[in-house]
Design a protein around this motif. Structure first.
Motif, PDB file in Angstrom:
ATOM      1  N   ALA A 216      42.683  22.498  12.890  1.00  8.06           N
ATOM      2  CA  ALA A 216      43.976  23.182  12.720  1.00  8.06           C
ATOM      3  C   ALA A 216      44.051  24.498  13.475  1.00  8.06           C
ATOM      4  O   ALA A 216      45.128  24.897  13.937  1.00  8.06           O
ATOM      5  N   THR A 217      42.935  25.205  13.602  1.00  6.30           N
ATOM      6  CA  THR A 217      42.960  26.511  14.275  1.00  6.30           C
ATOM      7  C   THR A 217      43.285  26.388  15.760  1.00  6.30           C
ATOM      8  O   THR A 217      43.744  27.348  16.377  1.00  6.30           O
TER       9      THR A 217
ATOM     10  N   ALA B 101      46.083  23.189  -0.671  1.00  5.40           N
ATOM     11  CA  ALA B 101      46.352  24.106   0.442  1.00  5.40           C
ATOM     12  C   ALA B 101      47.312  23.443   1.418  1.00  5.40           C
ATOM     13  O   ALA B 101      47.110  22.305   1.844  1.00  5.40           O
ATOM     14  N   GLY B 102      48.365  24.158   1.762  1.00  7.61           N
ATOM     15  CA  GLY B 102      49.359  23.610   2.675  1.00  7.61           C
ATOM     16  C   GLY B 102      49.772  24.586   3.753  1.00  7.61           C
ATOM     17  O   GLY B 102      49.470  25.782   3.695  1.00  7.61           O
TER      18      GLY B 102
ATOM     19  N   ILE C 130      49.641  18.988   4.168  1.00 10.81           N
ATOM     20  CA  ILE C 130      48.494  19.272   3.297  1.00 10.81           C
ATOM     21  C   ILE C 130      47.250  19.396   4.162  1.00 10.81           C
ATOM     22  O   ILE C 130      46.977  18.529   5.000  1.00 10.81           O
ATOM     23  N   MET C 131      46.483  20.459   3.961  1.00 11.20           N
ATOM     24  CA  MET C 131      45.234  20.626   4.686  1.00 11.20           C
ATOM     25  C   MET C 131      44.147  19.783   4.023  1.00 11.20           C
ATOM     26  O   MET C 131      44.018  19.773   2.792  1.00 11.20           O
TER      27      MET C 131
ATOM     28  N   PRO D  80      42.093  16.532  -0.063  1.00  7.52           N
ATOM     29  CA  PRO D  80      42.902  17.748   0.117  1.00  7.52           C
ATOM     30  C   PRO D  80      42.040  18.972  -0.171  1.00  7.52           C
ATOM     31  O   PRO D  80      41.176  18.944  -1.048  1.00  7.52           O
ATOM     32  N   MET D  81      42.254  20.045   0.568  1.00  7.41           N
ATOM     33  CA  MET D  81      41.542  21.285   0.277  1.00  7.41           C
ATOM     34  C   MET D  81      42.232  21.973  -0.897  1.00  7.41           C
ATOM     35  O   MET D  81      43.425  22.257  -0.853  1.00  7.41           O
ATOM     36  N   LEU D  82      41.477  22.230  -1.947  1.00  4.68           N
ATOM     37  CA  LEU D  82      42.014  22.855  -3.154  1.00  4.68           C
ATOM     38  C   LEU D  82      41.887  24.372  -3.061  1.00  4.68           C
ATOM     39  O   LEU D  82      40.917  24.897  -2.511  1.00  4.68           O
ATOM     40  N   VAL D  83      42.861  25.070  -3.607  1.00  7.06           N
ATOM     41  CA  VAL D  83      42.834  26.533  -3.631  1.00  7.06           C
ATOM     42  C   VAL D  83      42.535  26.984  -5.054  1.00  7.06           C
ATOM     43  O   VAL D  83      43.287  26.674  -5.988  1.00  7.06           O
ATOM     44  N   SER D  84      41.444  27.695  -5.240  1.00 13.63           N
ATOM     45  CA  SER D  84      41.077  28.171  -6.570  1.00 13.63           C
ATOM     46  C   SER D  84      42.033  29.261  -7.028  1.00 13.63           C
ATOM     47  O   SER D  84      42.689  29.932  -6.210  1.00 13.63           O
TER      48      SER D  84
END
Length: 230
Positions: A85-86, A129-130, A149-150, A166-170
């Motif tokens: 993505a970067t 994470a989006g 969705i990342m 999916p990457m989860l955000v704490s």
């Protein structure tokens, strides 16, 4: 990958949980409760603007880059891999300053052509994470909010079912992830490391192939075979 997830959610409760003022919840744009949402359908999105205001509103689940001439892309954009993505022209601008959280009650991944449902052990809302983008075809066209969705490599046992997740955000990193003043490429690894630890608490079970909509979609086929990740 993540191409299906569940939205068994109360939007007012989501707004309160994510510190969104009632006046900044665009109720009319948000999707109705559904147990299986697909790419290009309407989802809920939490974003933060430069003045620190948070908004909860509906968005199209498939990101359209701002400079695209069409919304009919030849490639899929409902997921964005954190590994690329970067550097991706499609996602790099959004990653730097247009990040979002996509609330979900759970998500689905396939294994040997059989769907499995992943959720928090207490069925608490998952913060996916989006990235988002505002797009319009012409200067006179209405703006369209789109999102992706990342995803990252599966970990914590989830890789037994599928190689991606999916990457989860704490909860402790929500503020950092949503803050548009923070450059996404500089905080991505920190959020990813936290997501790997968070994924260890997920539970999953096999479900029936999708038919219609309703709570039956997320019910385990055989409760005795339900797997748990602790």
């Amino acid at each position: 990958m993540c191409s299906r997830f569940s939205l068994d959610l109360d939007w007012d409760a989501i707004g309160a949980d994510f510190k969104v003022e009632e006046s900044d919840i665009s109720t009319a744009t948000l999707p109705s409760k559904t147990f299986v949402v697909k790419p290009k359908q309407n989802i809920g999105l939490i974003v933060e603007t430069m003045d620190g205001t948070r908004h909860l509103r509906g968005a199209n689940w498939s990101l359209i880059p701002r400079n695209s001439l069409t919304d009919n892309l030849y490639y899929k954009t409902h997921n964005a891999r954190i590994e690329s993505a970067t550097k991706s022209p499609t996602y790099c601008e959004s990653l730097d300053h247009m990040r979002a959280i996509i609330p979900a009650s759970g998500y689905f991944e396939p294994h040997n052509r059989r769907p499995y449902y992943f959720h928090a052990p207490d069925d608490h809302v998952l913060a996916l994470a989006g990235l988002y983008s505002w797009w319009r075809q012409t200067p006179s066209s209405p703006w369209k909010l789109t999102a992706t969705i990342m995803t990252c490599a599966a970990s914590g046992g989830t890789e037994k079912i599928h190689g991606r997740m999916p990457m989860l955000v704490s909860a402790g990193l929500r503020d950092l992830w949503l803050d548009p003043r923070q450059k996404g490429s500089e905080i991505l690894e920190r959020v990813h490391e936290s997501a790997q630890r968070l994924s260890q608490r997920l539970q999953f079970h096999e479900v029936a192939h999708f038919s219609g909509d309703g709570p039956h979609i997320i019910q385990p086929i055989n409760r005795e075979s339900q797997a748990s990740l602790f």
